[in-house]
Design a protein around this motif. Structure first.
Motif, PDB file in Angstrom:
ATOM      1  N   THR A  16      -2.050  68.067   1.498  1.00 56.97           N
ATOM      2  CA  THR A  16      -2.283  67.834   0.312  1.00 56.97           C
ATOM      3  C   THR A  16      -1.286  69.278  -0.344  1.00 56.97           C
ATOM      4  O   THR A  16      -1.276  68.792  -1.559  1.00 56.97           O
ATOM      5  N   THR A  32       3.118  61.460  10.525  1.00 60.23           N
ATOM      6  CA  THR A  32       2.648  61.108  11.463  1.00 60.23           C
ATOM      7  C   THR A  32       0.701  60.558  11.743  1.00 60.23           C
ATOM      8  O   THR A  32       0.744  58.998  12.380  1.00 60.23           O
ATOM      9  N   GLN A  58      -8.358  63.309  20.779  1.00 62.06           N
ATOM     10  CA  GLN A  58      -6.901  63.704  21.116  1.00 62.06           C
ATOM     11  C   GLN A  58      -5.577  63.269  20.647  1.00 62.06           C
ATOM     12  O   GLN A  58      -5.899  62.173  19.602  1.00 62.06           O
ATOM     13  N   ARG A  88       3.328  68.222  17.287  1.00 59.91           N
ATOM     14  CA  ARG A  88       1.837  68.952  17.831  1.00 59.91           C
ATOM     15  C   ARG A  88       1.804  68.953  19.049  1.00 59.91           C
ATOM     16  O   ARG A  88       0.954  69.947  19.762  1.00 59.91           O
ATOM     17  N   ARG A 127     -14.575  66.211   3.397  1.00 57.79           N
ATOM     18  CA  ARG A 127     -14.028  64.837   3.228  1.00 57.79           C
ATOM     19  C   ARG A 127     -13.947  63.408   4.411  1.00 57.79           C
ATOM     20  O   ARG A 127     -14.065  61.921   3.797  1.00 57.79           O
TER      21      ARG A 127
HETATM   22  P1  AP5 Z   1      -5.771  67.904   3.958  1.00 52.90           P
HETATM   23  O1  AP5 Z   1      -4.632  68.225   3.926  1.00 52.90           O
HETATM   24  O2  AP5 Z   1      -5.997  66.667   4.087  1.00 52.90           O
HETATM   25  O3  AP5 Z   1      -5.388  69.038   5.178  1.00 52.90           O
HETATM   26  P2  AP5 Z   1      -4.571  68.568   6.502  1.00 52.90           P
HETATM   27  O4  AP5 Z   1      -4.455  69.695   7.112  1.00 52.90           O
HETATM   28  O5  AP5 Z   1      -3.649  67.182   6.537  1.00 52.90           O
HETATM   29  O6  AP5 Z   1      -5.498  67.891   7.349  1.00 52.90           O
HETATM   30  P3  AP5 Z   1      -5.652  66.138   8.788  1.00 52.90           P
HETATM   31  O7  AP5 Z   1      -7.232  66.486   8.612  1.00 52.90           O
HETATM   32  O8  AP5 Z   1      -5.196  65.766   7.946  1.00 52.90           O
HETATM   33  O9  AP5 Z   1      -5.582  67.136   9.690  1.00 52.90           O
HETATM   34  P4  AP5 Z   1      -4.928  66.545  11.698  1.00 52.90           P
HETATM   35  O10 AP5 Z   1      -3.600  68.021  11.463  1.00 52.90           O
HETATM   36  O11 AP5 Z   1      -6.207  66.523  12.014  1.00 52.90           O
HETATM   37  O12 AP5 Z   1      -5.097  65.352  11.041  1.00 52.90           O
HETATM   38  P5  AP5 Z   1      -3.585  63.767  11.241  1.00 52.90           P
HETATM   39  O13 AP5 Z   1      -4.072  63.371  10.203  1.00 52.90           O
HETATM   40  O14 AP5 Z   1      -2.409  65.021  11.178  1.00 52.90           O
HETATM   41  O15 AP5 Z   1      -7.209  68.978   3.450  1.00 52.90           O
HETATM   42  C1  AP5 Z   1      -8.419  68.730   4.012  1.00 52.90           C
HETATM   43  C2  AP5 Z   1      -9.281  68.887   3.498  1.00 52.90           C
HETATM   44  O16 AP5 Z   1     -10.066  69.532   2.858  1.00 52.90           O
HETATM   45  C3  AP5 Z   1      -9.399  67.859   2.247  1.00 52.90           C
HETATM   46  O17 AP5 Z   1     -10.573  66.632   1.856  1.00 52.90           O
HETATM   47  C4  AP5 Z   1      -8.985  68.354   0.312  1.00 52.90           C
HETATM   48  O18 AP5 Z   1      -8.612  67.842  -0.407  1.00 52.90           O
HETATM   49  C5  AP5 Z   1      -8.919  69.807   1.486  1.00 52.90           C
HETATM   50  N1  AP5 Z   1      -8.815  71.261   1.080  1.00 52.90           N
HETATM   51  C6  AP5 Z   1      -7.304  71.131   1.146  1.00 52.90           C
HETATM   52  N2  AP5 Z   1      -7.038  72.318   0.803  1.00 52.90           N
HETATM   53  C7  AP5 Z   1      -8.305  73.191  -0.211  1.00 52.90           C
HETATM   54  C8  AP5 Z   1      -8.257  74.169  -0.403  1.00 52.90           C
HETATM   55  N3  AP5 Z   1      -6.946  75.240  -0.089  1.00 52.90           N
HETATM   56  N4  AP5 Z   1      -9.870  74.602  -0.422  1.00 52.90           N
HETATM   57  C9  AP5 Z   1     -10.360  73.350  -0.831  1.00 52.90           C
HETATM   58  N5  AP5 Z   1     -10.340  72.783  -0.356  1.00 52.90           N
HETATM   59  C10 AP5 Z   1      -8.768  72.202  -0.072  1.00 52.90           C
HETATM   60  O19 AP5 Z   1      -3.670  63.780  12.293  1.00 52.90           O
HETATM   61  C11 AP5 Z   1      -4.801  62.974  12.786  1.00 52.90           C
HETATM   62  C12 AP5 Z   1      -4.677  62.249  14.260  1.00 52.90           C
HETATM   63  O20 AP5 Z   1      -3.364  61.457  14.793  1.00 52.90           O
HETATM   64  C13 AP5 Z   1      -4.743  63.938  15.296  1.00 52.90           C
HETATM   65  O21 AP5 Z   1      -5.734  64.326  15.739  1.00 52.90           O
HETATM   66  C14 AP5 Z   1      -4.316  62.879  16.527  1.00 52.90           C
HETATM   67  O22 AP5 Z   1      -4.642  61.519  17.203  1.00 52.90           O
HETATM   68  C15 AP5 Z   1      -2.786  61.346  16.122  1.00 52.90           C
HETATM   69  N6  AP5 Z   1      -1.820  62.923  15.589  1.00 52.90           N
HETATM   70  C16 AP5 Z   1      -1.025  62.544  14.706  1.00 52.90           C
HETATM   71  N7  AP5 Z   1      -0.152  63.361  14.607  1.00 52.90           N
HETATM   72  C17 AP5 Z   1       0.314  63.285  15.810  1.00 52.90           C
HETATM   73  C18 AP5 Z   1       1.089  63.990  16.709  1.00 52.90           C
HETATM   74  N8  AP5 Z   1       2.226  64.566  16.180  1.00 52.90           N
HETATM   75  N9  AP5 Z   1       1.298  63.995  18.311  1.00 52.90           N
HETATM   76  C19 AP5 Z   1       0.042  63.057  18.904  1.00 52.90           C
HETATM   77  N10 AP5 Z   1      -0.958  63.294  17.709  1.00 52.90           N
HETATM   78  C20 AP5 Z   1      -0.663  62.123  16.506  1.00 52.90           C
END
Ligand code: AP5
Ligand code: MG
Length: 186
Positions: A16, A32, A58, A88, A127
Motif C-alpha cells: 500500500t 518479490t 515459509q 527478508r 484482505r
Molecule cells: P499491504 O499493503 O498489502 O501489506 P503488505 O505489508 O504488503 O502485506 P503482504 O501480505 O503483501 O506481506 P507479506 O510480506 O506477507 O507478502 P509478500 O507478498 O511480500 O496491506 C495489507 C492489507 O491491509 C491490505 O488489504 C491493505 O489495504 C490494508 N492496509 C494497509 N495499510 C493499512 C492501514 N494503515 N490501515 C488499515 N488497513 C491497511 O510475500 C508473500 C510470500 O512470498 C512470503 O510468505 C514468502 O513465501 C514469499 N516471499 C516473498 N518475498 C520473499 C523473499 N524476499 N524471500 C523469501 N520468500 C519471499
C-alpha cells in the motif's frame, strides 16, 4: 539515487505504501512477493518451485530469490528502487548490497513499518475475503508472522548497524503512515 528498503511484517502496509511512494517520488517498485505470484500464475519453473513455500507461509530459499532479483534489477534511467518484501534474510541483505555496489549505488534507507500483531491479522483476514491469495487464511497468516519474527527481524539489526534503519509507526491510517514516511524520506 534513492533506494528504499520498505520493511515490515505481513500486512504492515508495504504494498500500500509502495504505491503512494511511487506516485510521489517516481521510483521503481520491486516486490518479490508480486514477482513470485506472477511466476506462479505463469506456472514457470520458479513459480512451481515457490508455490509450496508460499502456501505454507515459509520463505522461498535465498538462492531462488537472489537469482530472481538479479534478473529483474535494471537501474538504467532509474531514480531509485523501492524494495518491498526483500531482503527478508541477512543473506539476502548482503546479496543486495553486493548487487547495488556493483552498479555503483547502495541502499539509502530502510523504513520499518511497525504494526501491532492483532492489526496485522485483522487486515490480512479482511484482505483474504477478496484477494484470492492462497496465504491469506488464519493458519498461514500466523505462520507468516512467526517466520517474520524468527527469520526476517534480524534484517532490521543488519541495517541498524549500517545506520540506515528508520522506524515508522504503522498503526494509523494509510494517509497518516504515508505522512510519516514522507517526513522520513525528506
Ligand atoms: P499491504 O499493503 O498489502 O501489506 P503488505 O505489508 O504488503 O502485506 P503482504 O501480505 O503483501 O506481506 P507479506 O510480506 O506477507 O507478502 P509478500 O507478498 O511480500 O496491506 C495489507 C492489507 O491491509 C491490505 O488489504 C491493505 O489495504 C490494508 N492496509 C494497509 N495499510 C493499512 C492501514 N494503515 N490501515 C488499515 N488497513 C491497511 O510475500 C508473500 C510470500 O512470498 C512470503 O510468505 C514468502 O513465501 C514469499 N516471499 C516473498 N518475498 C520473499 C523473499 N524476499 N524471500 C523469501 N520468500 C519471499
Ligand atoms: Mg505486499
Amino acid at each position: 539515487m534513492l533506494n528504499i528498503v520498505l520493511f515490515g511484517a505481513p500486512g504492515s502496509g508495504k504494498g500500500t505504501q509502495s504505491e503512494l511512494i511511487i506516485a510521489e517520488y517516481g521510483l521503481q517498485h520491486l516486490s518479490t512477493g508480486d514477482i513470485l505470484r506472477k511466476e506462479m500464475t505463469e506456472q514457470s519453473e520458479v513459480g512451481k518451485s515457490a508455490k509450496g513455500y508460499i502456501d505454507a507461509g515459509q520463505l522461498v530459499p535465498d538462492e531462488v530469490i537472489i537469482k530472481m532479483l538479479e534478473k529483474q534489477i535494471d537501474l538504467k534511467g532509474s531514480k531509485g528502487v523501492i524494495f518491498d518484501g526483500f531482503p527478508r534474510t541477512v543473506a539476502q541483505a548482503k546479496a543486495l548490497k553486493k548487487m547495488l555496489n556493483d552498479l555503483g549505488t547502495d541502499v539509502s534507507v530502510m523504513l520499518s513499518l511497525n504494526v501491532e500483531e492483532q492489526a496485522l491479522i485483522d487486515r490480512l483476514l479482511k484482505r483474504g475475503e477478496i484477494s484470492g491469495r492462497s496465504d491469506d487464511n488464519l493458519e498461514t497468516i500466523q505462520k507468516r508472522i512467526n517466520v517474520y519474527k524468527e527469520q526476517t527481524l534480524p534484517v532490521a539489526d543488519y541495517y541498524k548497524s549500517e545506520g540506515k534503519l528508520v522506524d515508522i509507526e504503522g498503526n494509523g491510517t494509510v494517509e497518516a503512515t504515508f505522512e510519516l514516511i514522507k517526513n522520513a524520506i525528506n
